[in-house]
Design a protein around this motif. Structure first.
Motif, mmCIF file in Angstrom:
data_model
loop_
_atom_site.group_PDB
_atom_site.id
_atom_site.type_symbol
_atom_site.label_atom_id
_atom_site.label_comp_id
_atom_site.label_asym_id
_atom_site.label_seq_id
_atom_site.Cartn_x
_atom_site.Cartn_y
_atom_site.Cartn_z
ATOM 1 N N ASP A 425 0.815 -1.203 0.000
ATOM 2 C CA ASP A 425 0.000 0.000 0.000
ATOM 3 C C ASP A 425 0.854 1.260 0.000
ATOM 4 O OD1 ASP A 425 -2.941 0.932 1.931
ATOM 5 O OD2 ASP A 425 -2.624 0.619 -0.230
ATOM 6 N N GLU A 428 2.350 1.748 -3.336
ATOM 7 C CA GLU A 428 1.326 2.170 -4.299
ATOM 8 C C GLU A 428 1.041 3.653 -4.195
ATOM 9 O OE1 GLU A 428 -1.981 -0.747 -4.348
ATOM 10 O OE2 GLU A 428 -3.206 1.047 -4.732
ATOM 11 N N HIS A 429 1.040 4.186 -2.968
ATOM 12 C CA HIS A 429 0.750 5.603 -2.762
ATOM 13 C C HIS A 429 1.986 6.464 -2.941
ATOM 14 C CE1 HIS A 429 -2.998 4.100 -1.045
ATOM 15 N NE2 HIS A 429 -3.458 5.332 -1.026
ATOM 16 N N GLU A 457 -0.301 15.017 0.304
ATOM 17 C CA GLU A 457 0.548 13.941 0.803
ATOM 18 C C GLU A 457 0.052 13.457 2.172
ATOM 19 O OE1 GLU A 457 4.726 14.816 1.032
ATOM 20 O OE2 GLU A 457 5.187 12.850 0.209
ATOM 21 N N LYS A 460 -2.851 11.245 1.704
ATOM 22 C CA LYS A 460 -2.453 9.896 1.293
ATOM 23 C C LYS A 460 -1.970 9.084 2.496
ATOM 24 C CE LYS A 460 -0.497 10.983 -3.177
ATOM 25 N NZ LYS A 460 0.704 10.777 -3.985
ATOM 26 N N GLU A 463 -4.828 7.925 4.402
ATOM 27 C CA GLU A 463 -5.514 6.833 3.714
ATOM 28 C C GLU A 463 -4.834 5.512 4.016
ATOM 29 O OE1 GLU A 463 -6.927 8.160 -0.344
ATOM 30 O OE2 GLU A 463 -6.205 6.129 -0.808
ATOM 31 N N VAL A 464 -3.514 5.509 3.911
ATOM 32 C CA VAL A 464 -2.756 4.288 4.195
ATOM 33 C C VAL A 464 -2.958 3.884 5.644
ATOM 34 C CG1 VAL A 464 -0.449 3.335 4.411
ATOM 35 C CG2 VAL A 464 -1.031 4.690 2.403
#
Lengths: 527, 248
Positions: A425, A428-429, A457, A460, A463-464
């Motif tokens: 993950d 990916e980000h 950023e 993101k 999100e992770v």
């Protein structure tokens, strides 16, 4: 006074969540003396409404006079030198060491005794003003942010005594101003130590409030296992002792386990004004070891087998290859860039030797690399340098950046899968996220680096982090192993407990803090 | 060949305590204040124990000069691994005039009596910051000195010592017997563990007075006054450079 209009409008606002509110208003305006029935009525009503208010006392006065009145009342309790609304003071008291922008309280008070804390709470309850307890401000989840303004109660500045040390009973009673390093300094001459080590030199009482843990938990337990009793001041000023007045037995079946309730409540149920904590004997011999593995799976297998062999490990830390790279660069070391285990053994000289042998063999069976170990204090410190400086090494990977430090805990068997999924993950980000794990407990942290000037950023990273927490919950774990919920994980908490679970928490909160004044906006959202 | 080591340690106000000046301005408040072993002395004791663990020494004698409470300091050293203690008792009211010159004379006398090979001290005490005792002891004994040691090794001829000096590190070689003083980076002292604290209670501690060693206590230095550092004045914010220049 900055923020004062906000403070006063909250007090003036009449938010009635239910009818038949007159007894409530009258009681809180101090007009009506509640009889037993009305008291129960109010408390029961408090359960269903999260917005019980008081209105009469401040409504009649003009804005600035109200602020002055509050300040005068607080100064009358703690003395004029112990009340401050200075800009730098309130700024400091609203911001912890996490990545979230904190909000400043309106005013900070520095009480010198439990009785003063109680009087402060009574004043705030009377005027319907939020109360935010403050220890050392070393938390990571925005727990001290004054989301609705209010009075920040700094209980560590003046209440800084070790009240009792019981060498033979292995316990100590401390006030909020005593940090864990201060406690250790005091008891080491008696051959004792306080083993909960969350990294920061946090207030011991603050550690009780967040249910802190650390690198030694695998053997010595977290704060939950090392707290015998708490003295707590409730929102209405009542002072209670969660295990009994002056009680410090190692076990008890007396009454509800209030100690467990307040431990980890993050200041939302009361202010901890003293804690009775457990001490342990300083181990006769300590050895440290470091060993690298080709994959995280190998490292975790080693950990599981070690635990299955009942080796009483004191510390088991996993550093992934990104972290090892960061440590190499920062501390000038030359470890291979693969996952490493950092280990510590406690016991008598012979015990430590045999434990080290056992683990060395297990590591070798799991394709472990060179097994470095040390016994001398300085050599151990040097060996563990990489782990000690991990956070700074991470920040140095991208100078100027800050870190969103995640904190999930899963059953140990689920760790390799979660780590692998998280790494994918992160890649990916397009983020950098070194990992450090208290692998013996299945608890690990990723330091997701972000540029503070780049909100995208940060989004993101969030999100992770959220995805990781949700995976952890799905794997039978928890969304926070040590750092607490604070503001950032409220939604995740609801997912972990479900509606009914959270409702029970809300009911308890409503019973103990009907006006919702204790550290609002934390742990779970208001109705 | 096994060496005998005499380690000196001092009971001082704990480094974390906030110091307050006495009303008579001739000293600091010590009553009811937390005391502990001088940190540099802890390092000295630790080094002596490591020398014994390396089988280079076979006996460590720890000595302290101080009031009755100083026995705790000896017990801590014994719990760390010293073998026996000597407590040179100084009455509390004479502590103010008991100075490094007296300590050096006591240590020199004991070093001769006990026939030790190394006198090991902390480089300075954190209460008076004198940094004199090791040097004066060496002078009285006419022994070589290795002060501010950050590494000590045994050689065939005596000792090789690395010293921390302003310009860096200096390596010297001395014969034995010698007087050494420990600097900060010599080692990280161990913590006393409960089993060792219990064992320490059984180790011998002998009491004596400076008079027993023929040391006269007359002070050589008179403290004239002790004062707080000046209070920091509040800072002032200035609006711009012109304002700053005007204020200057």
């Amino acid at each position: 006074m900055r923020g004062l209009p906000q403070l006063l409008s909250r007090a003036k606002r009449v938010r009635v969540g239910f009818s038949a509110s007159e007894p409530v208003l009258a009681i809180q305006a101090g007009i009506l003396q509640p009889d037993k029935f009305t008291q129960t009525f109010v408390q029961l009503r408090g359960l269903q409404s999260s917005n019980v208010i008081s209105q009469a006392p401040l409504a009649a006065v003009a804005d600035t006079d109200s602020g002055k009145q509050l300040r005068q009342e607080l100064e009358a309790i703690v003395g004029p030198g112990n009340v401050s609304s200075g800009e730098s003071v309130v700024l400091q008291h609203g911001q912890d060491e996490g990545p979230h922008q904190g909000k400043s309280p309106d005013i900070v008070v520095f009480p010198s005794s439990t009785e003063e804390v109680s009087e402060i709470c009574k004043i705030c309850t009377k005027h319907n003003i939020p109360i935010i307890p403050y220890g050392t401000g070393t938390g990571l989840e925005g727990g001290i942010s004054a989301v609705d303004g209010g009075v920040c109660v700094n209980v560590s500045k003046n209440m800084n005594k070790i009240l009792q040390i019981h060498q033979e009973d292995f316990s100590a009673v401390v006030q909020p101003g005593i940090s864990r390093e201060m406690l250790n300094q005091e008891v080491r001459a008696d051959g004792l130590w306080f083993p909960v080590d969350p990294g920061a030199d946090a207030s011991v009482c603050g550690m009780c409030a967040t249910g802190a843990s650390g690198t030694n938990a695998v053997r010595y337990g977290t704060m939950k296992e090392n707290c015998l009793n708490l003295e707590v001041v409730l929102a209405d000023g009542r002072i209670i002792h969660t295990a009994g007045i002056g009680s410090r037995p190692k076990k008890s079946s007396a009454g509800y386990n209030l100690t467990s309730l307040f431990l980890g409540s993050e200041g939302t149920l009361g202010i901890i004004t003293s804690a009775t904590v457990c001490l342990h004997a300083i181990p006769e011999s300590v050895a440290a070891a470091v060993v690298g593995f080709p994959t995280v799976q190998n490292a975790v297998d080693t950990v599981v087998m070690t635990l299955q062999c009942s080796v009483p490990m004191a510390r088991m830390e996993l550093l992934d290859e990104v972290q090892m790279k960061a440590c190499n660069e920062y501390s000038g070391l030359s470890y291979p860039e693969t996952p490493h285990l950092f280990l510590e053994f406690h016991g008598s000289e012979s015990e430590v030797e045999s434990q080290t042998e056992t683990v060395r063999d297990i590591a070798a069976d799991n394709d472990g690399g060179e097994f470095q170990w040390a016994v001398q204090q300085e050599d151990r410190t040097k060996l563990w340098t990489a782990r000690h400086r991990a956070y700074y090494a991470d920040i140095a990977l991208r100078p100027g950046c800050r870190s969103l430090t995640t904190d999930v805990c899963v059953p140990v068997s689920a760790l390799p899968d979660l780590v692998t999924a998280t790494k994918a993950d992160i890649a990916e980000h397009g983020l950098i996220g070194p990992m450090v794990g208290h692998v013996g407990d299945g608890n690990f942290h990723t330091m997701l680096l972000f540029d503070p000037a780049d909100p995208e950023e940060f989004r993101k990273c969030k999100e992770v982090a959220n995805k990781m927490a949700r995976s952890a919950i799905a794997l039978g774990g928890t969304c926070t192993g040590e750092h607490g919920v604070g503001q950032g994980k409220m939604v995740l908490l609801e997912e972990q407990f479900g509606k009914d679970g959270i409702d029970v928490m809300r009911q308890i909160k409503g019973a103990l803090d009907p006006q919702q004044l204790m550290n609002p906006g934390k742990v779970f959202s208001r109705n | 060949m096994a060496l005998k080591v005499l380690v000196g340690c001092k009971r001082v106000i704990d480094y974390a305590v906030k110091i307050r000046i006495k009303p008579d301005k001739l000293g600091v408040v010590t009553e009811g204040v937390k005391h502990s072993m001088n940190p540099f002395d802890e390092i000295a004791v630790e080094e002596a124990i490591r020398i014994k663990e390396r089988k280079l020494a076979n006996e460590i004698i720890v000595v302290t000069c101080g009031p009755t409470q100083a026995t705790e300091t000896i017990r801590t050293a014994l719990a760390m691994g010293a073998d026996r203690g000597i407590h040179v008792e100084i009455p509390l009211d004479q502590m103010d005039t008991f100075q490094p010159i007296h300590v050096s004379k006591v240590l020199a006398k004991l070093a001769e009596q006990e026939k030790v090979d190394i006198v090991m001290l902390g480089k300075l005490a954190i209460d008076d910051d004198s940094n004199q005792t090791a040097q004066m002891t060496a002078s009285l004994l006419n022994w070589p000195q290795g002060v501010f040691a950050s590494k000590i090794d045994k050689t065939d001829a005596g000792l090789e010592i690395i010293r921390e000096v302003d310009g860096g590190l200096e390596t010297i070689r001395t014969t034995l017997p010698a007087v050494l003083s420990a600097d900060l980076r010599l080692n990280e002292p161990r913590y006393a563990t409960l089993p060792n604290i219990m064992k320490a209670k059984k180790k011998k501690v002998v009491k004596m007075t400076p008079a027993d060693l023929g040391v006269d206590m007359a002070p050589r230095i008179q403290i004239v006054s002790v004062e707080d550092p000046p209070v920091r004045e509040a800072g002032q914010t200035v609006a711009d450079v012109d304002d700053l220049v005007a204020k200057l």
